[in-house]
Design an enzyme around this catalytic site. Structure first.
Site: not given
Ligand code: IMP
Ligand code: MG
Length: 185
Positions: A40, A95-96, A99, A127, A149, A155
């Site tokens: 990601g 990191e993407d 969460d 998030k 998202v 993805d």
């Protein structure tokens, strides 16, 4: 349409560039070692590394967080450790998204055992979710609401990663239809 555009690519590009300039200033003469969490974080890692500019090193690791569809968390499996020696380095995890934080916490715990001189985290997205224990995200570029998202590396079961903009899924949307609609974004 189940997806709405949340962040334009035209806003992402300058934000990453600014973060790169900030990181360069913060680390000064100490070259950071960027460790990107694949898959990601790949586009973010590439853009951030370019914005920081040398001297900096780049490594990647591969992690799988179990849970199909939009389910977050679950078991974290380390598929490949960083292809670099972290001992004594100023490591910046790339990191993407932050969460639930379970993946990042596991990554931080694992990398710390290698004895880096410092360890910090850069996340493209943070998030807005309640968390039992917060992790320090030194560089969090965009805050997003508690929705699923895709885009900019993120993805849905492999779909949507290469979209330049970030799209939010309507809460409660049926997943098969959501997946089919990604092809039209
Ligand atoms: P965690 O819940 O913080 O452990 O997130 C685990 C992983 O799930 C992240 O590294 C992402 O790759 C993925 N993830 C979490 N939220 C989203 C999302 O909204 N869209 C796509 N992938 C996500
Ligand atoms: Mg990830």
């Amino acid at each position: 349409m189940l997806w709405t555009k949340l962040i334009e690519a035209s806003a992402i590009v300058p934000r990453i560039r600014a973060a790169g300039v900030q990181i360069r200033a913060d680390y000064g003469a100490e070259a950071p070692l960027l460790v990107g969490v694949l898959e990601g974080a790949a586009p973010f890692l590439a853009q951030l590394a370019e914005a920081i500019a040398p001297p900096r090193d780049i490594a990647t690791m591969r992690v799988r967080s179990y849970g199909a569809g939009i389910a977050s968390g679950g078991t974290i499996e380390f598929l490949r450790d960083p292809d670099a020696n972290l001992f004594g380095r100023h490591v910046l995890i790339v990191e993407d998204i932050y969460d639930s934080g379970r993946t990042l916490q596991a990554v931080v715990d694992r990398l710390r055992r290698q004895g880096p001189q410092s360890l910090a985290v850069a996340c493209l997205l943070v998030k807005a979710v309640p968390r039992a224990a917060a992790l320090e995200i030194r560089y969090g570029l965009f805050r997003v609401p508690d929705v699923f998202v895709v885009g900019a590396g993120l993805d849905l079961d492999g779909a949507g990663r290469s979209l330049p903009d970030i799209w939010a899924l309507a809460p409660g949307a049926p997943l098969d239809e959501a997946r089919a609609q990604i092809a039209r974004l």
